[in-house]
Design a protein around this motif. Sequence first.
Motif, PDB file in Angstrom:
ATOM      1  N   LEU A   1      10.264  -0.024   1.364  1.00 54.55           N
ATOM      2  CA  LEU A   1      10.197   1.341   1.890  1.00 54.55           C
ATOM      3  C   LEU A   1       9.636   2.257   0.817  1.00 54.55           C
ATOM      4  O   LEU A   1      10.175   2.338  -0.294  1.00 54.55           O
ATOM      5  CB  LEU A   1      11.583   1.825   2.323  1.00 54.55           C
ATOM      6  N   ILE A   2       8.550   2.914   1.153  1.00 52.82           N
ATOM      7  CA  ILE A   2       7.918   3.855   0.231  1.00 52.82           C
ATOM      8  C   ILE A   2       7.861   5.198   0.934  1.00 52.82           C
ATOM      9  O   ILE A   2       7.122   5.379   1.909  1.00 52.82           O
ATOM     10  CB  ILE A   2       6.502   3.386  -0.165  1.00 52.82           C
ATOM     11  N   ASP A   3       8.673   6.144   0.466  1.00 54.41           N
ATOM     12  CA  ASP A   3       8.766   7.463   1.096  1.00 54.41           C
ATOM     13  C   ASP A   3       9.086   7.345   2.589  1.00 54.41           C
ATOM     14  O   ASP A   3       8.518   8.058   3.423  1.00 54.41           O
ATOM     15  CB  ASP A   3       7.466   8.259   0.891  1.00 54.41           C
ATOM     16  N   GLY A   4       9.990   6.430   2.920  1.00 56.42           N
ATOM     17  CA  GLY A   4      10.406   6.260   4.307  1.00 56.42           C
ATOM     18  C   GLY A   4       9.441   5.480   5.171  1.00 56.42           C
ATOM     19  O   GLY A   4       9.663   5.342   6.372  1.00 56.42           O
ATOM     20  N   ARG A   5       8.395   4.983   4.585  1.00 54.32           N
ATOM     21  CA  ARG A   5       7.383   4.235   5.327  1.00 54.32           C
ATOM     22  C   ARG A   5       7.493   2.748   5.026  1.00 54.32           C
ATOM     23  O   ARG A   5       7.623   2.350   3.865  1.00 54.32           O
ATOM     24  CB  ARG A   5       6.008   4.754   4.952  1.00 54.32           C
ATOM     25  N   LEU A   6       7.457   1.934   6.073  1.00 50.74           N
ATOM     26  CA  LEU A   6       7.626   0.493   5.931  1.00 50.74           C
ATOM     27  C   LEU A   6       6.316  -0.183   5.573  1.00 50.74           C
ATOM     28  O   LEU A   6       5.289   0.042   6.202  1.00 50.74           O
ATOM     29  CB  LEU A   6       8.158  -0.098   7.244  1.00 50.74           C
ATOM     30  N   ASP A   7       6.360  -1.016   4.557  1.00 51.88           N
ATOM     31  CA  ASP A   7       5.232  -1.882   4.221  1.00 51.88           C
ATOM     32  C   ASP A   7       5.814  -3.251   3.879  1.00 51.88           C
ATOM     33  O   ASP A   7       7.025  -3.428   3.826  1.00 51.88           O
ATOM     34  CB  ASP A   7       4.427  -1.314   3.056  1.00 51.88           C
ATOM     35  N   TYR A   8       4.929  -4.213   3.667  1.00 49.89           N
ATOM     36  CA  TYR A   8       5.381  -5.558   3.356  1.00 49.89           C
ATOM     37  C   TYR A   8       4.640  -6.102   2.145  1.00 49.89           C
ATOM     38  O   TYR A   8       3.476  -5.780   1.910  1.00 49.89           O
ATOM     39  CB  TYR A   8       5.138  -6.504   4.541  1.00 49.89           C
ATOM     40  N   LEU A   9       5.338  -6.957   1.390  1.00 45.88           N
ATOM     41  CA  LEU A   9       4.719  -7.747   0.351  1.00 45.88           C
ATOM     42  C   LEU A   9       4.721  -9.198   0.816  1.00 45.88           C
ATOM     43  O   LEU A   9       5.694  -9.678   1.402  1.00 45.88           O
ATOM     44  CB  LEU A   9       5.479  -7.615  -0.971  1.00 45.88           C
ATOM     45  N   TYR A  10       3.615  -9.883   0.545  1.00 42.16           N
ATOM     46  CA  TYR A  10       3.465 -11.278   0.940  1.00 42.16           C
ATOM     47  C   TYR A  10       3.186 -12.111  -0.302  1.00 42.16           C
ATOM     48  O   TYR A  10       2.530 -11.651  -1.243  1.00 42.16           O
ATOM     49  CB  TYR A  10       2.315 -11.441   1.938  1.00 42.16           C
ATOM     50  N   ASP A  11       3.688 -13.339  -0.309  1.00 39.53           N
ATOM     51  CA  ASP A  11       3.473 -14.222  -1.449  1.00 39.53           C
ATOM     52  C   ASP A  11       2.081 -14.819  -1.403  1.00 39.53           C
ATOM     53  O   ASP A  11       1.748 -15.581  -0.493  1.00 39.53           O
ATOM     54  CB  ASP A  11       4.516 -15.342  -1.464  1.00 39.53           C
ATOM     55  N   GLY A  12       1.271 -14.451  -2.368  1.00 41.70           N
ATOM     56  CA  GLY A  12      -0.064 -15.013  -2.502  1.00 41.70           C
ATOM     57  C   GLY A  12      -0.128 -15.955  -3.688  1.00 41.70           C
ATOM     58  O   GLY A  12       0.875 -16.210  -4.362  1.00 41.70           O
ATOM     59  N   ASP A  13      -1.306 -16.472  -3.971  1.00 43.37           N
ATOM     60  CA  ASP A  13      -1.462 -17.410  -5.081  1.00 43.37           C
ATOM     61  C   ASP A  13      -1.158 -16.751  -6.422  1.00 43.37           C
ATOM     62  O   ASP A  13      -0.747 -17.421  -7.373  1.00 43.37           O
ATOM     63  CB  ASP A  13      -2.892 -17.962  -5.094  1.00 43.37           C
ATOM     64  N   ASP A  14      -1.335 -15.437  -6.506  1.00 42.01           N
ATOM     65  CA  ASP A  14      -1.102 -14.721  -7.763  1.00 42.01           C
ATOM     66  C   ASP A  14       0.166 -13.885  -7.727  1.00 42.01           C
ATOM     67  O   ASP A  14       0.317 -12.929  -8.479  1.00 42.01           O
ATOM     68  CB  ASP A  14      -2.304 -13.810  -8.079  1.00 42.01           C
TER      69      ASP A  14
END
Length: 291
Positions: free
Chosen positions: A255-268
Amino acid sequence: MPADRTELVERYLRGETDVVEPRDAASVVLLRDGAAGLDVYLLRRRPTMAFAAGMHVYPGGSVDPRDREAAEHWAGPPPAEWAEAFSCDAVLAVALVSAAVRETFEESGVLLAAHQDGTLVTDTTGEDWERDRLALIEGTLALSDFLERRSLLLRADLLRPWAHWVTPEWQTRRFDTRFFLAALPSGQRTRDVGGEADRVTWLPVTEAYRGFRDASLTMMNATASTLRDLTAHPDVASAMAGSRRIRPILGRPVLIDGRLDYLYDGDDGPAPLAELVEPFAASDADPGGDT
């Protein structure tokens, strides 16, 4: 983001919720060659649905435990090959492929099957087919019994493995979904068969993805990501011939300033989806933001 969703994510991030075990599911990206290139079949889920309400999706749904019984009526790559592609055991692989065939028939009227002599099913528009389709939806008829009654073989060779998405852990309804590609068989046509969808349509892949980008078509991340990858293919043959590295994709919410985002596992390491599948920008254009 709606307040109730914000609260759910916040509680999850604080470790205050139990993570629901995802249900195994299959989804089929049905393709055909159109006048403007590659076309894709989309359904818009009714706004009253408990999961993905109002979203444009592909035919698909949860695995039925009886789907594994369809191995007795099987033609095409053996379950072991599907198990390797989707990193699962052979029993689940049978169930996933069978669910893909069953759900495609239930939600579009298209049947990926053949007669005992190897000829593909070409017409499923009769009243007897419709009775069987409804019985499959209602669960009163198992796929294996349907195939046996009609002396049909499930054609696993008409499908291709494409992707593997898992609903984020904060969600109360979760699915572990394998995505397949399939070409519309010659002689068959899709039908608006109602049920969970209030609209069905064939669209050029590029137009459908553009609709996601300009927010005129609401989609989940998995749907839009699949469309984005398909824009690289000019026709069905190209898409079906492509080889892919398939691994589970599970977004971790932030949550960034009340906004939903996602992190995904990549090769790096962890990264926003936009960095992994540029120019995809899920948090900006996707109000659902989930698998």
